[in-house]
Design an enzyme around this catalytic site. Structure first.
Site, short mmCIF file in Angstrom:
data_model
loop_
_atom_site.label_atom_id
_atom_site.label_comp_id
_atom_site.label_asym_id
_atom_site.label_seq_id
_atom_site.Cartn_x
_atom_site.Cartn_y
_atom_site.Cartn_z
CB THR A 1 9.50 35.76 -30.02
OG1 THR A 1 8.22 36.40 -30.11
CG2 THR A 1 10.35 36.20 -31.22
CE LYS B 1 6.59 38.56 -32.56
NZ LYS B 1 6.46 37.83 -31.30
CE LYS C 1 13.35 36.92 -26.89
NZ LYS C 1 12.21 36.29 -27.63
#
Length: 288
Positions: free
Chosen positions: A97, A172, A240
């Protein structure tokens, strides 16, 4: 049988590599902590000392690492990075990611060296990785997507080609942001009901019977009520991802809901929940 290099053997990567091995592929693995590779050797994996060594004879090189910093190092380090060991035409696939900016940077570097590149982040957690039921968001050239499809299909049940490199990263991040917002909202609802002196379970069971409640939100509520915070998607990784999402927004003021959810996960890390499942934020909400 295809020669595949797999870089990064964390909770997701180790399970994805195992799927490839069980499907009969020749897989060479690398991980920053070599001990993580040992269980895969029992399935037939070869272990490399560096990403460059792992990539040397591979037809496909797949990375599944933590973040932009790790991805740049794994692919682009001038001595040990995978690109340094790849033969021209080797297909590079990054399933981490990442920020859209990092994905596009990797694609540009690969193109300069004659390497087809796909960004292929996944939706799903450890159980889906183990069962080969991940959902792929793939960005890149359509011909390369079709070339990689049989390999990705060993690990995923659906492969969505969403456009050029960068679009899959946005897809995503949007998915994870929506997931995180639902978790923070559900945590607050659970604690609101408790504060009102009500048993949350029957109320939320009724809510779950409506079209308003997603299947994931229902599972999140069940985790919270069962106090099951065993990590599948840890808090620190969610935080994150929210940081990447907010970096893509015009400003934090332009995305106040996302910024608020991000602050919840930041607070959870400060309280020591970094390695727990993201639903552990219900404990934070209970103390406020």
């Amino acid at each position: 049988m295809t020669d595949i290099a797999f870089l990064g053997l964390g909770a997701m990567g180790s399970r994805m590599a195992a799927r490839l091995l069980k499907a009969g592929h020749q897989v060479t693995v690398w991980n920053r902590s070599p001990a993580a590779a040992l269980p895969l050797t029992k399935l037939g994996a070869q272990v490399a000392a560096t990403p460059a060594e792992a990539a040397r004879h591979a037809r496909f090189v797949i990375a599944m690492v933590r973040d932009d910093v790790a991805a740049r190092d794994v692919w682009l380090h001038p001595q040990t990075g995978a690109l340094a060991g790849m033969a021209p035409g080797t297909v590079a696939i990054d399933s981490s990611t990442l920020s859209p900016q990092c994905a596009m940077e990797l694609a540009a570097k690969m193109e300069q060296s004659g390497m087809p590149f796909l960004e292929a982040p996944v939706s799903g957690s450890r159980p889906q990785a183990e069962a080969g039921q991940l959902i792929y968001f793939v960005g890149g050239d359509a011909t390369t997507v079709e070339l990689a499809r049989p390999v990705l299909a060993e690990m995923g049940q659906a492969i969505h080609a969403v456009g050029p490199v960068g679009v899959a990263a946005f897809t995503k991040l949007a998915t994870n942001a929506l997931l995180g917002v639902q978790v923070t909202a559900m945590a607050e609802l659970v604690n609101m009901l408790k504060h009102a002196g009500l048993a949350p379970a029957p109320v939320l069971e009724a809510v779950a019977a409506t079209v308003v409640c997603s299947p994931f939100a229902k599972r999140a509520a069940d985790n919270m009520l069962a106090e099951d915070f065993s990590p599948q998607f840890p808090v620190d990784l969610v935080e994150k991802d929210f940081a990447y999402v907010l970096a893509c927004a015009a400003s934090a003021d332009a995305a106040p809901t996302l910024a608020a959810a991000h602050s919840v996960f930041c607070a959870a890390i400060e309280q020591g929940y970094a390695d727990q499942h993201l639903t552990s934020v219900v404990k934070l909400a209970a103390t406020r």
